[in-house]
Each structure stands twice: as C-alpha cells, then as structure tokens.
Design an enzyme around this catalytic site. Structure first.
Site, PDB file in Angstrom:
ATOM      1  N   GLU A 186       0.777  -1.261  -0.243  1.00  0.00           N
ATOM      2  CA  GLU A 186      -0.024   0.005   0.019  1.00  0.00           C
ATOM      3  C   GLU A 186       0.860   1.505   0.099  1.00  0.00           C
ATOM      4  O   GLU A 186       0.548   2.190  -0.671  1.00  0.00           O
ATOM      5  CB  GLU A 186      -1.046   0.096   1.261  1.00  0.00           C
ATOM      6  CG  GLU A 186      -1.960   1.135   1.177  1.00  0.00           C
ATOM      7  CD  GLU A 186      -1.404   2.406   1.904  1.00  0.00           C
ATOM      8  OE1 GLU A 186      -2.234   3.393   1.896  1.00  0.00           O
ATOM      9  OE2 GLU A 186      -0.501   2.418   2.564  1.00  0.00           O
ATOM     10  N   GLU A 187       1.706   1.385   0.660  1.00  0.00           N
ATOM     11  CA  GLU A 187       2.749   2.351   0.841  1.00  0.00           C
ATOM     12  C   GLU A 187       3.606   2.799  -0.296  1.00  0.00           C
ATOM     13  O   GLU A 187       3.938   4.077  -0.410  1.00  0.00           O
ATOM     14  CB  GLU A 187       3.743   2.069   2.329  1.00  0.00           C
ATOM     15  CG  GLU A 187       2.948   1.926   3.449  1.00  0.00           C
ATOM     16  CD  GLU A 187       2.481   3.087   4.349  1.00  0.00           C
ATOM     17  OE1 GLU A 187       2.332   4.332   3.500  1.00  0.00           O
ATOM     18  OE2 GLU A 187       1.871   3.009   5.245  1.00  0.00           O
ATOM     19  N   ASP A 209      -7.490   1.818   8.002  1.00  0.00           N
ATOM     20  CA  ASP A 209      -6.170   2.372   7.911  1.00  0.00           C
ATOM     21  C   ASP A 209      -5.835   3.366   8.944  1.00  0.00           C
ATOM     22  O   ASP A 209      -6.879   3.777   9.728  1.00  0.00           O
ATOM     23  CB  ASP A 209      -5.751   2.839   6.605  1.00  0.00           C
ATOM     24  CG  ASP A 209      -4.389   2.665   6.272  1.00  0.00           C
ATOM     25  OD1 ASP A 209      -3.610   2.561   7.233  1.00  0.00           O
ATOM     26  OD2 ASP A 209      -4.055   2.984   5.158  1.00  0.00           O
TER      27      ASP A 209
END
Ligand SMILES: [Zn+2]
Length: 317
Positions: A186-187, A209
């Site tokens: 995701e990052e 999140d």
C-alpha cells in the site's frame, strides 16, 4: 492475536512475509494471491481491507568497506533517519543496523542531511563480511521494533497499518460476517489493493487504515480518543458519499463514536474505487505517522473493532 505481536512482525512493502504468516496462523481458510494479498472470503457483500506493509528502507548497494547504501520505501522523512536503528532481514536472518551520523564534535555548523548522504552500518568492515551476514542489494531494513503503552495510548512501530490488520482479525474472531483482505504494498502506491480489487465479488469495500493526526486544515477538528475517523476526503479524493452516509447511520444507531475528518496521502480505498467498488476509509488517528514512534489511542482501537462488527452485520445483505 495481540496488536503487539503484529507490530513486532517486520513488513517493509514487498517483504511482508512475517506479517502474512501471523495473519494466516490466526485465520482458517484464507487464500494468498499471486501478489501476496491474503483474502478470506465470507458469504457477504462487504469486504474490510487493511494493509500489511510498512514504510522502511531497501539496501541498494553494499560498499567495499561494508557500509550499506539504501533507498527509502514509502513516505519516510529524512529528518528521522540519522540516529535510527533498523533491522535488516531475509530468509533465515535478522541483522541489527544503525544509521549513523557524524557526531557534533566534528561539525562546524549544523548541516541539513538528506537520505542520500546516509548509510546503514551493520558492524561489517568489508563487503564480504556484510554478505556473509546475508545482506545484498534488495535486502529490506525495517525500523527497530518497539511497543509500549503510554497513558491511554499505544506507541509502536508500524501501527500504520498493523492497527488496521489487528482490528480486522478481532472482528473476524468475533464472528463478523464479511470478506477480509490484508493487502501488500500500500505504501508504494496501493499496489496490492489495485490487483486484488479487480478480482472481487463484493458490493462495498471498507478500508481500515491509520490516519495522520492532526492538523486544523488537513484533518479538521478530530481528536484521538473520540472515535475512528470517517475519512471524507484525501489526496486521491477516494470517498463514496452514499456508503459514507450508511457508515455514519450505522455508527449512530449502534452508539459507536465516530468522527468526520479528512486525510493527506491516500488509502487502499482509492484502488477499490477505480475498480468500480464503492469504498470508504475508516482511519485510526495516529500521532507521528510514518515514524518508529507512532501513537494511537486505545479507545479508538477498541471502537474501530466495534464499528467493523456493526458494519459487517448491517452491510452484509
Ligand atoms: Zn497506512
């Protein structure tokens, strides 16, 4: 599974094996797709999503004198690097390292350093020595692990997004009827979610999140301890108005505290949105995001689980 155990697993983007293994050990019948995402399909129209990866560093070169050059993985502020300790890891090895900085004794004046001036020191005096420890280009380095309770907060490495991973596991343990998805990478651009969202038969996606705390313009008047945050907007603009209203309605009906705020950056919700699945993000407010000392309020963690369970029950038909 305890939050502590999840935050202690190492999972720099693309190297999430330890986190994945802990999640697989805690749930039965989950699949792992080609990209490393974990999918636990339920008979439900709603999927809850949390990302397994964390920001960190990646070794790009082992120098002749044993120092390691690296690049950043995800949004890491250069200012937090000097003086940090890291753990390099791979198949069957874990090696401690530090990011050194010239001591003040040798500095004429304070200098601005960038990540490109820095290196990781693992105590090796030559390339051969570093390689004998298992280190090579493409070895990830995560910030050294830390988990402490401070007042009503938890402060730990990688709360972003092990807090979300943990909340999904808690909701699963409580029998919440839903599909649960733990994503990779995701990052570095929502990569795992982009892949998995193309192949999913659900009506809604609710992304859980962390969300960076707090700034009057960016986040609005949200406060730690006042409940999970419904992220109405972020840099990707991912937000489905209809689903957001449903979330607020369910929270209100069930008496679960919820706050409305916006975030910088983005979440996996954007990936589901572009795949045609209405999505919203629920944020657990986190102080000092993307640093090794992230802090989340314990009440917000608890209420996030309550909200997931309630949404699973009410959106599953
Ligand atoms: Zn995150």
């Amino acid at each position: 599974m305890e939050l502590e155990a999840l935050t202690k697993a190492l999972g720099v983007s693309g190297f999430e094996d330890e986190v994945r293994q802990r999640i697989l050990n805690a749930v039965g019948g989950a699949e792992v797709d080609e990209f490393g995402n974990v999918v636990l399909r339920g008979r439900s129209k709603v999927a809850f999503v949390a990302h397994m990866d964390e920001v960190g560093l990646l070794v790009t070169n082992v120098e002749e004198d044993g120092r390691l050059r690296f690049r950043k993985v995800g949004g890491v502020d250069d200012k937090i690097l000097p003086g940090s300790s890291v753990v390099l890891y791979g198949d069957g090895f874990r090696v401690e390292g530090v990011i050194g900085v010239a001591p003040p004794h040798f500095q004429q004046q304070q200098q601005q350093v960038t990540w490109q001036d820095l290196y990781i020191d693992v105590g090796a005096s030559s390339r051969q020595e570093a390689e004998a420890m298992g280190i090579a280009p493409m070895t990830p380095a995560a910030f050294s692990r830390r988990y402490v309770e401070m007042g009503r907060y938890v402060s730990a490495t990688a709360l972003d997004d092990r807090a979300g991973c943990w909340a999904l596991l808690e909701a699963y343990r409580r029998g919440a009827p839903a599909t649960f998805i733990w994503t990779v990478q995701e990052e570095v651009g929502l990569m795992g979610a982009r892949a998995v969202s193309k192949n999913l038969d659900v009506k809604y996606a609710v992304v859980v999140d962390t969300t960076a705390c707090c700034h009057p313009n960016w986040t609005g008047g949200v406060k730690p301890g006042n409940g999970p945050v419904l992220r109405i907007f972020d840099n990707y603009g991912a937000f489905n108005n209809k689903l957001a209203k449903k979330v607020l309605e369910v929270a209100k009906r069930r008496g679960i505290p919820i706050q409305i705020g916006s975030g910088g950056g983005g979440t996996d919700a954007a990936a589901f949105f572009v795949s045609g699945i209405p999505s919203v993000a629920i944020g657990i407010l986190t102080k000092y995001s993307h640093s090794p000392v992230e802090m989340a309020h314990r009440e917000d963690l608890r209420n996030t689980v309550e909200l997931i369970v309630a949404l699973a029950e009410e959106l599953s038909q």
